[in-house]
Design a protein around this motif. Sequence first.
Motif, PDB file in Angstrom:
ATOM      1  N   ILE A   8     -93.862  71.098  73.876  1.00 24.03           N
ATOM      2  CA  ILE A   8     -93.545  72.111  72.859  1.00 24.03           C
ATOM      3  C   ILE A   8     -93.652  71.452  71.489  1.00 24.03           C
ATOM      4  CG2 ILE A   8     -91.720  73.539  71.846  1.00 24.03           C
ATOM      5  CD1 ILE A   8     -90.742  74.225  74.610  1.00 24.03           C
ATOM      6  N   LEU A  10     -92.689  71.799  67.971  1.00 23.01           N
ATOM      7  CA  LEU A  10     -91.673  72.562  67.249  1.00 23.01           C
ATOM      8  C   LEU A  10     -91.904  72.431  65.746  1.00 23.01           C
ATOM      9  CD1 LEU A  10     -89.103  74.232  67.718  1.00 23.01           C
ATOM     10  CD2 LEU A  10     -87.799  72.098  67.733  1.00 23.01           C
ATOM     11  N   LEU A 268     -93.977  76.419  68.653  1.00 27.22           N
ATOM     12  CA  LEU A 268     -92.789  77.257  68.473  1.00 27.22           C
ATOM     13  C   LEU A 268     -92.331  77.217  67.030  1.00 27.22           C
ATOM     14  CD1 LEU A 268     -89.979  76.883  71.193  1.00 27.22           C
ATOM     15  CD2 LEU A 268     -91.221  78.940  70.548  1.00 27.22           C
ATOM     16  N   MET A 279     -83.742  79.961  68.717  1.00 29.48           N
ATOM     17  CA  MET A 279     -84.722  78.921  69.068  1.00 29.48           C
ATOM     18  C   MET A 279     -84.210  78.119  70.260  1.00 29.48           C
ATOM     19  SD  MET A 279     -87.557  77.421  68.463  1.00 29.48           S
ATOM     20  CE  MET A 279     -88.181  77.833  66.842  1.00 29.48           C
ATOM     21  N   ASP A 280     -82.921  77.759  70.242  1.00 33.49           N
ATOM     22  CA  ASP A 280     -82.320  77.006  71.360  1.00 33.49           C
ATOM     23  C   ASP A 280     -82.434  77.794  72.664  1.00 33.49           C
ATOM     24  OD1 ASP A 280     -81.630  75.129  69.466  1.00 33.49           O
ATOM     25  OD2 ASP A 280     -79.544  75.792  69.283  1.00 33.49           O
ATOM     26  N   ILE A 283     -86.078  77.659  73.924  1.00 32.62           N
ATOM     27  CA  ILE A 283     -86.398  76.336  74.490  1.00 32.62           C
ATOM     28  C   ILE A 283     -85.728  76.173  75.861  1.00 32.62           C
ATOM     29  CG2 ILE A 283     -86.112  73.827  74.195  1.00 32.62           C
ATOM     30  CD1 ILE A 283     -86.507  74.290  71.155  1.00 32.62           C
ATOM     31  N   PHE A 286     -87.686  77.860  78.509  1.00 35.51           N
ATOM     32  CA  PHE A 286     -88.866  77.076  78.914  1.00 35.51           C
ATOM     33  C   PHE A 286     -88.465  75.892  79.791  1.00 35.51           C
ATOM     34  CE2 PHE A 286     -91.165  79.500  75.728  1.00 35.51           C
ATOM     35  CZ  PHE A 286     -92.415  79.629  76.328  1.00 35.51           C
ATOM     36  N   ARG A 287     -87.327  75.288  79.513  1.00 33.50           N
ATOM     37  CA  ARG A 287     -86.861  74.144  80.318  1.00 33.50           C
ATOM     38  C   ARG A 287     -86.589  74.544  81.772  1.00 33.50           C
ATOM     39  NH1 ARG A 287     -86.304  69.612  77.373  1.00 33.50           N
ATOM     40  NH2 ARG A 287     -85.587  69.724  75.209  1.00 33.50           N
ATOM     41  N   VAL A 292     -90.223  70.013  80.095  1.00 30.27           N
ATOM     42  CA  VAL A 292     -90.523  70.153  78.660  1.00 30.27           C
ATOM     43  C   VAL A 292     -90.357  68.840  77.890  1.00 30.27           C
ATOM     44  CG1 VAL A 292     -89.694  71.216  76.500  1.00 30.27           C
ATOM     45  CG2 VAL A 292     -89.955  72.619  78.554  1.00 30.27           C
ATOM     46  N   VAL A 294     -90.343  67.923  73.819  1.00 28.89           N
ATOM     47  CA  VAL A 294     -90.374  68.555  72.493  1.00 28.89           C
ATOM     48  C   VAL A 294     -90.894  67.553  71.468  1.00 28.89           C
ATOM     49  CG1 VAL A 294     -89.011  69.609  70.649  1.00 28.89           C
ATOM     50  CG2 VAL A 294     -88.494  70.163  73.030  1.00 28.89           C
TER      51      VAL A 294
END
Length: 316
Positions: A8, A10, A268, A279-280, A283, A286-287, A292, A294
């Motif tokens: 990701i 970021l 992202l 945002m958290d 993420i 996705f985890r 993942v 970042v």
Amino acid sequence: MTLTPLTIYLAAPRGFCAGVVRAIKIVELALEKWGAPVYVRHEIVHNKFVVDGLKDKGAIFVEELDDCPDDRPVIFSAHGVPKTVPAAAAKREMVYVDATCPLVSKVHIEAERHSQNGLQMVMIGHDGHPETVGTMGQLPEGEVLLVETPADVATLTVRDEEKLAYITQTTLSIDDTAGIVEALKARFPAIIGPHKEDICYATTNRQHAVKAIAPKADAILVIGAPNSSNSKRLVEVGAAAGCQYSQLVQRAKDIDWRALDGIKSLGLTAGASAPEVLMDEVIAAFRERYDVTVDIIETAEENVEFKVPRVLRETA
């Protein structure tokens, strides 16, 4: 079960800008000072999560001043309001606090100054967006002409080609705006522009960050609201910078996982009115599905802060 690796990228900067932080703080401090309910004309910032959070604290959101009682404070949103709104509030002897972003107020002042010098204004903006409505409403009817595309420039009817100036909405795409400015200068060589671009620092920085991420990412997700101009521009910038799948999502539950099938990298970012908690959440989603990593791509540092109005600083 082995999870597929996913990088990701970021974006930094992303999310809240100084104008949004200030506007939210204004509502919170007003609730502390005057108690609930406090009325807010239009969404304070374009984000449902933020608005719902303030509703829970006692803010009531309305579209028009007519929907507010005389005896409760009213706050004007960060996008700015036409001059008629504070005038109507003053006439009704209401307590009101203006949460207009200082960078939007700067454009208002610019428009007035040009108008006092006898110039007719051309505004580059989106028809019907609250910021455009507020800025155009600083001057009498007909004093501000709106253009949305280079094609609109060709059909403009102006009072005097030698007496023109242009301003822009603060949340536009830098690249799209440049094309419209070019068209204006080509048709009206005498037109006067702002000393410094009206597009705000936060909009500019977030777009630059997306441009840095787009070539590396198989897909880009922008966290933001469908009525948020700066968030929608980030989606467009991502696509224009070469990412084939660039989409807006409000929350993790809105992600179209099937469309992301097979991706190895994801860009992202978040619009200027989207809080970091969203945002958290994305993420974390996705985890659950990927292994993942970042990688933060920082293209600028931001340390801008705007003071809240004095009437609220007294109690803070």
